[in-house]
Write a protein that holds these residues in place. Structure first.
Motif, PDB file in Angstrom:
ATOM      1  N   PHE A 224       0.844  -1.184   0.000  1.00 40.30           N
ATOM      2  CA  PHE A 224       0.000   0.000   0.000  1.00 40.30           C
ATOM      3  C   PHE A 224       0.884   1.241   0.000  1.00 40.30           C
ATOM      4  CE2 PHE A 224      -2.552  -3.263   2.281  1.00 40.30           C
ATOM      5  CZ  PHE A 224      -3.544  -3.400   1.323  1.00 40.30           C
ATOM      6  N   ALA A 225       0.559   2.176  -0.881  1.00 38.05           N
ATOM      7  CA  ALA A 225       1.424   3.336  -1.102  1.00 38.05           C
ATOM      8  C   ALA A 225       1.660   4.140   0.166  1.00 38.05           C
ATOM      9  CB  ALA A 225       0.821   4.222  -2.191  1.00 38.05           C
ATOM     10  N   ARG A 226       0.622   4.329   0.956  1.00 35.11           N
ATOM     11  CA  ARG A 226       0.783   5.141   2.165  1.00 35.11           C
ATOM     12  C   ARG A 226       1.762   4.483   3.133  1.00 35.11           C
ATOM     13  NH1 ARG A 226      -1.978   9.361   4.507  1.00 35.11           N
ATOM     14  NH2 ARG A 226      -3.570   9.258   2.896  1.00 35.11           N
ATOM     15  N   ASN A 227       1.664   3.171   3.286  1.00 36.17           N
ATOM     16  CA  ASN A 227       2.584   2.473   4.181  1.00 36.17           C
ATOM     17  C   ASN A 227       4.020   2.565   3.672  1.00 36.17           C
ATOM     18  OD1 ASN A 227       0.351   1.759   5.638  1.00 36.17           O
ATOM     19  ND2 ASN A 227       0.266  -0.338   4.880  1.00 36.17           N
ATOM     20  N   ALA A 228       4.195   2.393   2.360  1.00 36.11           N
ATOM     21  CA  ALA A 228       5.532   2.487   1.783  1.00 36.11           C
ATOM     22  C   ALA A 228       6.114   3.876   2.000  1.00 36.11           C
ATOM     23  CB  ALA A 228       5.478   2.145   0.296  1.00 36.11           C
ATOM     24  N   LEU A 229       5.273   4.875   1.890  1.00 40.92           N
ATOM     25  CA  LEU A 229       5.713   6.250   2.115  1.00 40.92           C
ATOM     26  C   LEU A 229       6.125   6.448   3.574  1.00 40.92           C
ATOM     27  CD1 LEU A 229       5.880   9.238   1.119  1.00 40.92           C
ATOM     28  CD2 LEU A 229       3.481   9.439   1.793  1.00 40.92           C
ATOM     29  N   ARG A 230       5.269   6.005   4.504  1.00 38.10           N
ATOM     30  CA  ARG A 230       5.523   6.211   5.925  1.00 38.10           C
ATOM     31  C   ARG A 230       6.749   5.436   6.403  1.00 38.10           C
ATOM     32  NH1 ARG A 230       1.124   3.790   8.106  1.00 38.10           N
ATOM     33  NH2 ARG A 230      -0.104   5.656   7.653  1.00 38.10           N
ATOM     34  N   LEU A 231       6.882   4.207   5.922  1.00 38.42           N
ATOM     35  CA  LEU A 231       7.938   3.338   6.429  1.00 38.42           C
ATOM     36  C   LEU A 231       9.251   3.461   5.664  1.00 38.42           C
ATOM     37  CD1 LEU A 231       5.768   0.128   6.949  1.00 38.42           C
ATOM     38  CD2 LEU A 231       6.438   1.803   8.681  1.00 38.42           C
ATOM     39  N   PRO A 235      11.329   8.257   6.245  1.00 37.98           N
ATOM     40  CA  PRO A 235      12.584   8.057   6.987  1.00 37.98           C
ATOM     41  C   PRO A 235      13.818   8.303   6.129  1.00 37.98           C
ATOM     42  CG  PRO A 235      11.048   6.292   7.483  1.00 37.98           C
ATOM     43  CD  PRO A 235      10.452   7.069   6.351  1.00 37.98           C
ATOM     44  N   ALA A 236      13.745   7.957   4.830  1.00 36.02           N
ATOM     45  CA  ALA A 236      14.888   8.188   3.941  1.00 36.02           C
ATOM     46  C   ALA A 236      15.137   9.681   3.757  1.00 36.02           C
ATOM     47  CB  ALA A 236      14.642   7.525   2.589  1.00 36.02           C
ATOM     48  N   ILE A 237      14.053  10.466   3.643  1.00 45.18           N
ATOM     49  CA  ILE A 237      14.207  11.919   3.531  1.00 45.18           C
ATOM     50  C   ILE A 237      14.856  12.476   4.791  1.00 45.18           C
ATOM     51  CG2 ILE A 237      12.938  14.099   3.434  1.00 45.18           C
ATOM     52  CD1 ILE A 237      10.925  12.726   1.603  1.00 45.18           C
ATOM     53  N   ALA A 238      14.397  12.011   5.955  1.00 44.46           N
ATOM     54  CA  ALA A 238      14.971  12.493   7.210  1.00 44.46           C
ATOM     55  C   ALA A 238      16.441  12.110   7.336  1.00 44.46           C
ATOM     56  CB  ALA A 238      14.173  11.943   8.391  1.00 44.46           C
ATOM     57  N   ASP A 239      16.780  10.896   6.895  1.00 43.79           N
ATOM     58  CA  ASP A 239      18.183  10.456   6.953  1.00 43.79           C
ATOM     59  C   ASP A 239      19.063  11.282   6.017  1.00 43.79           C
ATOM     60  OD1 ASP A 239      17.615   8.541   8.824  1.00 43.79           O
ATOM     61  OD2 ASP A 239      17.467   6.887   7.389  1.00 43.79           O
ATOM     62  N   ALA A 240      18.531  11.573   4.828  1.00 44.80           N
ATOM     63  CA  ALA A 240      19.328  12.264   3.824  1.00 44.80           C
ATOM     64  C   ALA A 240      19.441  13.758   4.091  1.00 44.80           C
ATOM     65  CB  ALA A 240      18.744  12.027   2.435  1.00 44.80           C
ATOM     66  N   CYS A 241      18.362  14.362   4.603  1.00 45.68           N
ATOM     67  CA  CYS A 241      18.312  15.824   4.710  1.00 45.68           C
ATOM     68  C   CYS A 241      18.169  16.340   6.136  1.00 45.68           C
ATOM     69  CB  CYS A 241      17.152  16.356   3.868  1.00 45.68           C
ATOM     70  SG  CYS A 241      17.170  15.828   2.148  1.00 45.68           S
ATOM     71  N   GLY A 242      18.066  15.423   7.085  1.00 42.20           N
ATOM     72  CA  GLY A 242      17.891  15.840   8.464  1.00 42.20           C
ATOM     73  C   GLY A 242      16.425  15.905   8.853  1.00 42.20           C
TER      74      GLY A 242
END
Length: 276
Positions: A224-231, A235-242
Protein backbone atom coordinates in the motif's frame (compact mmCIF):
# COMPACT_ATOMS: atom_id res chain seq x y z
CA UNK A 1 9.15 27.47 34.05
CA UNK A 2 8.98 24.14 32.27
CA UNK A 3 5.71 22.16 32.62
CA UNK A 4 5.98 19.07 34.80
CA UNK A 5 4.87 15.57 33.82
CA UNK A 6 1.80 16.07 35.99
CA UNK A 7 1.02 19.34 34.21
CA UNK A 8 1.17 17.48 30.90
CA UNK A 9 -1.07 14.69 32.20
CA UNK A 10 -3.60 17.21 33.42
CA UNK A 11 -3.61 19.00 30.06
CA UNK A 12 -3.93 15.87 27.88
CA UNK A 13 -7.66 15.35 28.45
CA UNK A 14 -8.59 18.55 30.24
CA UNK A 15 -12.38 19.25 30.19
CA UNK A 16 -11.86 22.44 28.17
CA UNK A 17 -9.52 20.91 25.58
CA UNK A 18 -12.28 19.78 23.23
CA UNK A 19 -13.69 23.31 23.13
CA UNK A 20 -10.25 24.72 22.24
CA UNK A 21 -9.97 22.30 19.32
CA UNK A 22 -13.58 22.53 18.15
CA UNK A 23 -14.15 26.28 18.02
CA UNK A 24 -11.39 27.11 15.47
CA UNK A 25 -13.14 24.69 13.10
CA UNK A 26 -16.44 26.48 13.51
CA UNK A 27 -17.89 23.66 15.61
CA UNK A 28 -20.13 24.10 18.63
CA UNK A 29 -18.30 22.08 21.31
CA UNK A 30 -21.62 21.17 22.92
CA UNK A 31 -23.17 19.88 19.68
CA UNK A 32 -23.52 16.15 19.05
CA UNK A 33 -20.80 14.43 17.03
CA UNK A 34 -20.17 11.09 15.38
CA UNK A 35 -16.63 9.95 16.16
CA UNK A 36 -14.97 7.61 13.65
CA UNK A 37 -13.45 4.95 15.91
CA UNK A 38 -11.06 2.47 14.31
CA UNK A 39 -9.52 1.38 17.60
CA UNK A 40 -6.11 2.76 16.60
CA UNK A 41 -4.21 5.21 18.79
CA UNK A 42 -5.45 8.33 17.01
CA UNK A 43 -9.16 7.55 17.15
CA UNK A 44 -8.90 6.32 20.76
CA UNK A 45 -7.27 9.62 21.68
CA UNK A 46 -10.00 11.61 19.91
CA UNK A 47 -12.81 9.69 21.59
CA UNK A 48 -11.19 10.10 25.01
CA UNK A 49 -10.76 13.81 24.35
CA UNK A 50 -14.39 14.44 23.40
CA UNK A 51 -15.67 12.20 26.20
CA UNK A 52 -13.66 14.23 28.74
CA UNK A 53 -15.30 17.52 27.66
CA UNK A 54 -17.44 19.41 30.14
CA UNK A 55 -20.17 20.02 29.29
CA UNK A 56 -20.06 16.76 27.40
CA UNK A 57 -21.76 16.62 23.99
CA UNK A 58 -23.76 13.68 22.77
CA UNK A 59 -21.28 11.24 21.20
CA UNK A 60 -21.93 8.36 18.83
CA UNK A 61 -18.79 6.30 18.27
CA UNK A 62 -18.86 4.48 14.93
CA UNK A 63 -16.64 1.51 14.12
CA UNK A 64 -16.61 0.22 10.54
CA UNK A 65 -15.43 -3.38 10.22
CA UNK A 66 -14.17 -3.87 6.67
CA UNK A 67 -14.02 -7.64 7.11
CA UNK A 68 -10.50 -7.87 5.68
CA UNK A 69 -8.40 -9.18 8.58
CA UNK A 70 -10.42 -12.05 10.03
CA UNK A 71 -9.94 -12.54 13.76
CA UNK A 72 -7.97 -9.30 14.04
CA UNK A 73 -10.93 -7.32 12.68
CA UNK A 74 -13.24 -9.05 15.16
CA UNK A 75 -10.88 -8.18 18.01
CA UNK A 76 -10.75 -4.55 16.87
CA UNK A 77 -14.54 -4.36 16.93
CA UNK A 78 -14.71 -5.93 20.40
CA UNK A 79 -12.11 -3.46 21.67
CA UNK A 80 -14.19 -0.54 20.34
CA UNK A 81 -17.38 -1.89 21.92
CA UNK A 82 -15.64 -2.19 25.28
CA UNK A 83 -14.12 1.27 25.04
CA UNK A 84 -17.43 2.91 24.21
CA UNK A 85 -19.09 1.04 27.07
CA UNK A 86 -16.39 2.14 29.51
CA UNK A 87 -16.78 5.77 28.42
CA UNK A 88 -20.58 5.52 28.42
CA UNK A 89 -21.00 6.74 24.86
CA UNK A 90 -23.39 5.48 22.21
CA UNK A 91 -21.86 2.98 19.83
CA UNK A 92 -22.64 1.78 16.32
CA UNK A 93 -20.88 -1.13 14.64
CA UNK A 94 -21.09 -1.30 10.87
CA UNK A 95 -19.85 -4.34 8.96
CA UNK A 96 -19.07 -4.24 5.26
CA UNK A 97 -17.52 -6.67 2.80
CA UNK A 98 -14.74 -5.50 0.49
CA UNK A 99 -12.78 -7.40 -2.09
CA UNK A 100 -9.28 -7.90 -0.63
CA UNK A 101 -7.50 -7.17 -3.92
CA UNK A 102 -4.80 -4.60 -3.00
CA UNK A 103 -5.29 -2.49 -6.13
CA UNK A 104 -7.46 0.46 -5.12
CA UNK A 105 -8.28 -1.09 -1.75
CA UNK A 106 -7.46 2.01 0.29
CA UNK A 107 -9.77 4.19 -1.81
CA UNK A 108 -12.57 1.62 -1.78
CA UNK A 109 -12.29 1.20 1.98
CA UNK A 110 -12.33 4.96 2.52
CA UNK A 111 -15.42 5.43 0.34
CA UNK A 112 -17.28 2.61 2.08
CA UNK A 113 -16.27 3.91 5.51
CA UNK A 114 -17.54 7.43 4.83
CA UNK A 115 -20.78 6.02 3.47
CA UNK A 116 -21.37 4.16 6.72
CA UNK A 117 -20.37 7.13 8.88
CA UNK A 118 -22.79 9.34 6.98
CA UNK A 119 -25.58 6.80 7.30
CA UNK A 120 -25.12 6.65 11.07
CA UNK A 121 -25.03 10.46 11.28
CA UNK A 122 -28.25 10.72 9.29
CA UNK A 123 -30.03 8.15 11.46
CA UNK A 124 -28.83 9.84 14.66
CA UNK A 125 -29.74 13.32 13.33
CA UNK A 126 -26.15 14.47 13.82
CA UNK A 127 -24.55 16.94 11.40
CA UNK A 128 -20.87 16.57 12.33
CA UNK A 129 -18.50 13.65 11.84
CA UNK A 130 -15.09 13.97 13.48
CA UNK A 131 -12.10 11.93 12.38
CA UNK A 132 -8.70 11.52 14.02
CA UNK A 133 -6.44 12.53 11.14
CA UNK A 134 -3.32 14.25 12.46
CA UNK A 135 -0.38 16.23 11.04
CA UNK A 136 1.54 13.15 9.91
CA UNK A 137 -1.52 11.84 8.05
CA UNK A 138 -1.81 15.22 6.35
CA UNK A 139 1.82 15.18 5.26
CA UNK A 140 1.50 11.66 3.85
CA UNK A 141 -1.64 12.63 1.94
CA UNK A 142 0.06 15.73 0.59
CA UNK A 143 3.07 13.81 -0.74
CA UNK A 144 0.86 11.09 -2.26
CA UNK A 145 -1.08 13.77 -4.16
CA UNK A 146 2.13 15.38 -5.35
CA UNK A 147 3.66 12.17 -6.67
CA UNK A 148 0.43 11.04 -8.33
CA UNK A 149 -0.11 14.41 -10.00
CA UNK A 150 -2.93 16.75 -9.15
CA UNK A 151 -4.61 20.00 -10.11
CA UNK A 152 -4.19 22.98 -7.80
CA UNK A 153 -7.39 22.33 -5.89
CA UNK A 154 -6.13 18.95 -4.69
CA UNK A 155 -2.54 20.01 -3.99
CA UNK A 156 -3.06 20.84 -0.30
CA UNK A 157 -3.12 18.11 2.31
CA UNK A 158 -6.16 17.20 4.42
CA UNK A 159 -8.54 20.03 5.21
CA UNK A 160 -9.43 20.72 8.86
CA UNK A 161 -13.08 20.98 7.85
CA UNK A 162 -14.93 19.67 4.83
CA UNK A 163 -18.47 20.82 4.21
CA UNK A 164 -20.52 18.21 2.40
CA UNK A 165 -23.55 19.93 1.00
CA UNK A 166 -26.80 18.27 0.16
CA UNK A 167 -27.39 17.29 -3.48
CA UNK A 168 -28.30 20.24 -5.67
CA UNK A 169 -26.39 22.75 -3.52
CA UNK A 170 -22.78 22.10 -4.51
CA UNK A 171 -20.83 19.23 -5.96
CA UNK A 172 -18.00 18.05 -3.70
CA UNK A 173 -14.65 17.49 -5.32
CA UNK A 174 -13.66 14.11 -3.94
CA UNK A 175 -15.39 10.80 -4.76
CA UNK A 176 -15.61 9.77 -1.11
CA UNK A 177 -17.51 12.99 -0.39
CA UNK A 178 -20.00 12.26 -3.17
CA UNK A 179 -20.64 8.85 -1.63
CA UNK A 180 -21.34 10.57 1.69
CA UNK A 181 -23.94 12.78 0.04
CA UNK A 182 -25.69 9.80 -1.49
CA UNK A 183 -25.79 8.14 1.92
CA UNK A 184 -26.76 11.17 3.95
CA UNK A 185 -28.98 13.16 1.60
CA UNK A 186 -28.25 16.37 3.53
CA UNK A 187 -25.44 18.66 4.59
CA UNK A 188 -22.76 17.15 6.80
CA UNK A 189 -19.50 18.45 8.17
CA UNK A 190 -16.40 16.27 8.39
CA UNK A 191 -14.02 17.87 10.87
CA UNK A 192 -10.43 16.90 11.68
CA UNK A 193 -9.63 18.56 15.00
CA UNK A 194 -6.25 16.82 15.51
CA UNK A 195 -4.49 18.11 12.40
CA UNK A 196 -2.08 20.24 14.45
CA UNK A 197 -0.95 17.24 16.51
CA UNK A 198 1.77 14.76 15.57
CA UNK A 199 1.48 10.99 15.75
CA UNK A 200 4.14 10.82 18.46
CA UNK A 201 2.33 13.41 20.62
CA UNK A 202 -0.90 11.42 20.50
CA UNK A 203 0.73 8.14 21.46
CA UNK A 204 2.72 9.77 24.24
CA UNK A 205 -0.51 11.15 25.75
CA UNK A 206 -2.17 7.73 25.69
CA UNK A 207 0.90 6.16 27.29
CA UNK A 208 0.97 8.77 30.06
CA UNK A 209 -2.56 7.71 30.99
CA UNK A 210 -2.04 3.98 30.52
CA UNK A 211 -4.62 3.87 27.73
CA UNK A 212 -4.54 0.98 25.27
CA UNK A 213 -5.22 0.94 21.56
CA UNK A 214 -5.18 -1.54 18.68
CA UNK A 215 -2.39 -1.86 16.13
CA UNK A 216 -3.51 -2.68 12.59
CA UNK A 217 -1.08 -5.28 11.22
CA UNK A 218 -1.87 -4.19 7.66
CA UNK A 219 -0.10 -0.88 8.37
CA UNK A 220 3.17 -2.74 7.89
CA UNK A 221 2.21 -3.96 4.40
CA UNK A 222 4.31 -1.99 1.92
CA UNK A 223 2.12 -3.00 -1.00
CA UNK A 224 0.00 0.00 0.00
CA UNK A 225 1.42 3.34 -1.10
CA UNK A 226 0.78 5.14 2.17
CA UNK A 227 2.58 2.47 4.18
CA UNK A 228 5.53 2.49 1.78
CA UNK A 229 5.71 6.25 2.12
CA UNK A 230 5.52 6.21 5.93
CA UNK A 231 7.94 3.34 6.43
CA UNK A 232 10.35 3.99 3.59
CA UNK A 233 10.35 7.37 1.89
CA UNK A 234 9.86 9.69 4.86
CA UNK A 235 12.58 8.06 6.99
CA UNK A 236 14.89 8.19 3.94
CA UNK A 237 14.21 11.92 3.53
CA UNK A 238 14.97 12.49 7.21
CA UNK A 239 18.18 10.46 6.95
CA UNK A 240 19.33 12.26 3.82
CA UNK A 241 18.31 15.82 4.71
CA UNK A 242 17.89 15.84 8.46
CA UNK A 243 14.73 15.77 10.60
CA UNK A 244 14.05 19.43 9.79
CA UNK A 245 13.29 18.36 6.21
CA UNK A 246 9.98 16.83 7.31
CA UNK A 247 9.11 19.98 9.24
CA UNK A 248 9.84 21.98 6.09
CA UNK A 249 7.49 19.74 4.12
CA UNK A 250 4.76 20.37 6.70
CA UNK A 251 5.32 24.12 6.40
CA UNK A 252 5.34 24.03 2.60
CA UNK A 253 2.09 22.08 2.55
CA UNK A 254 0.49 24.66 4.83
CA UNK A 255 1.66 27.44 2.52
CA UNK A 256 0.12 25.71 -0.51
CA UNK A 257 -3.16 25.30 1.37
CA UNK A 258 -3.20 29.00 2.29
CA UNK A 259 -2.53 29.95 -1.33
CA UNK A 260 -5.39 27.79 -2.56
CA UNK A 261 -7.72 29.29 0.06
CA UNK A 262 -6.83 32.83 -1.02
CA UNK A 263 -7.39 31.98 -4.68
CA UNK A 264 -10.72 30.35 -3.89
CA UNK A 265 -11.86 33.37 -1.88
CA UNK A 266 -10.93 35.82 -4.62
CA UNK A 267 -12.59 33.84 -7.41
CA UNK A 268 -15.75 32.92 -5.47
CA UNK A 269 -17.80 35.90 -6.83
CA UNK A 270 -17.03 34.97 -10.42
CA UNK A 271 -19.98 33.38 -12.22
CA UNK A 272 -18.86 30.79 -14.75
CA UNK A 273 -21.03 29.80 -17.67
CA UNK A 274 -20.37 27.82 -20.86
CA UNK A 275 -20.07 29.92 -24.05
CA UNK A 276 -23.14 30.24 -26.23
Amino acid sequence: MQPTDQDQRDADFAPERWERLARPLGLDPEAAVCVALSGGADSVYLLQLVAAARPRPRIVAVHVDHGLRGAESTADARFCVDLATALEVEFELRQIALEPEPAGLEARARTARYRELADVARAAQISTIVTAHHADDALETLILRWVRGSDLAALPALRPRLLLRAPGVARPRRPAAREVLRAAGRTLVVARPLLRLRRAEIRAALQRHGLAWREDASNADRRFARNALRLGLLPAIADACGPEALENLHAFGAAVAQLEDRLAARTAPIAWAPPR
